[in-house]
Scaffold this active site. Structure first.
Site, PDB file in Angstrom:
ATOM      1  N   PHE A  27       0.815  -1.209   0.000  1.00 20.97           N
ATOM      2  CA  PHE A  27       0.000   0.000   0.000  1.00 20.97           C
ATOM      3  C   PHE A  27       0.853   1.266   0.000  1.00 20.97           C
ATOM      4  O   PHE A  27       0.443   2.306  -0.525  1.00 20.97           O
ATOM      5  CB  PHE A  27      -0.938  -0.015   1.220  1.00 20.97           C
ATOM      6  CG  PHE A  27      -1.938   1.103   1.214  1.00 20.97           C
ATOM      7  CD1 PHE A  27      -3.048   1.061   0.364  1.00 20.97           C
ATOM      8  CD2 PHE A  27      -1.784   2.203   2.035  1.00 20.97           C
ATOM      9  CE1 PHE A  27      -3.972   2.090   0.353  1.00 20.97           C
ATOM     10  CE2 PHE A  27      -2.712   3.247   2.027  1.00 20.97           C
ATOM     11  CZ  PHE A  27      -3.807   3.184   1.190  1.00 20.97           C
ATOM     12  N   HIS A  58     -10.198  -7.323   1.456  1.00 20.16           N
ATOM     13  CA  HIS A  58      -9.062  -6.430   1.655  1.00 20.16           C
ATOM     14  C   HIS A  58      -8.096  -6.481   0.466  1.00 20.16           C
ATOM     15  O   HIS A  58      -7.598  -5.452   0.015  1.00 20.16           O
ATOM     16  CB  HIS A  58      -8.339  -6.833   2.954  1.00 20.16           C
ATOM     17  CG  HIS A  58      -7.156  -6.002   3.286  1.00 20.16           C
ATOM     18  ND1 HIS A  58      -7.258  -4.706   3.744  1.00 20.16           N
ATOM     19  CD2 HIS A  58      -5.829  -6.278   3.247  1.00 20.16           C
ATOM     20  CE1 HIS A  58      -6.058  -4.221   3.957  1.00 20.16           C
ATOM     21  NE2 HIS A  58      -5.166  -5.149   3.667  1.00 20.16           N
TER      22      HIS A  58
END
Length: 176
Positions: A27, A58
């Site tokens: 991320f 997710h």
């Protein structure tokens, strides 16, 4: 990651002009890539990482955000970004894509970065004579060497090197 560095070196980059920056997770890759690109010190940014699907949504959210962030960084900074983030269902698939059975995506990302840096440099400095000589102009990471026309023809299937799942990093070839 080692295969990405190998791809840069085989394309003519100087080892001292290759910088590696590690981030805590996939991320964080887009922000690190963006900050590096904004410095204008790099011909290209190579974004490497691995995302494994879990039992929740997710994975899909992270994959979409990492992909969007890397693309957005490239478009807004004008610095080519090579996407070498593996998105895999299993650890076995990730290992295969990192150098065993399915080529080496790090090496491929390095070749794409060199090719795009060369293209971007050619667009900024056309060879048609319209270019003004500037002592500040710098060669691309590949120097005067060219990337083969067919990247698939030059792929290396190096079974001795493989990336670990937790090795999320961004490797960049620094401008000379």
């Amino acid at each position: 990651m080692l295969s990405a560095v190998d791809g840069l070196l085989r394309s003519g980059a100087d080892k001292k002009h290759i910088n590696i920056v590690r981030v805590p997770g996939a991320f964080e890759i887009p922000l690190a890539a963006r900050k590096l690109a904004e410095t204008k010190k790099y011909d290209a940014i190579i974004c490497l990482g691995c995302l494994l699907r879990g039992d929740t949504a997710h994975y899909d959210v992270i994959v979409n955000e990492v992909t969007r962030g890397i693309g957005q960084s490239a478009q807004q900074t004008g610095v080519p970004h090579a996407f070498g983030v593996l998105t895999c269902e299993t650890l076995e698939q990730a290992i295969d894509r990192a150098g065993l059975k399915m080529g080496n995506k790090g090496f491929d990302a390095a070749l794409a970065a060199v090719e795009m840096a060369s293209l971007a440099s050619g667009i900024r400095h056309p060879a048609s004579g319209a270019r003004k000589s500037s002592p500040r102009s710098r060669p691309s990471a590949a120097g005067k060497k060219q990337v083969p026309h067919s990247r698939s023809a030059s792929r290396r299937h190096d079974k001795s090197s493989s990336s670990r799942q937790n090795d999320k990093s961004s490797a960049r070839s620094r401008r000379q």
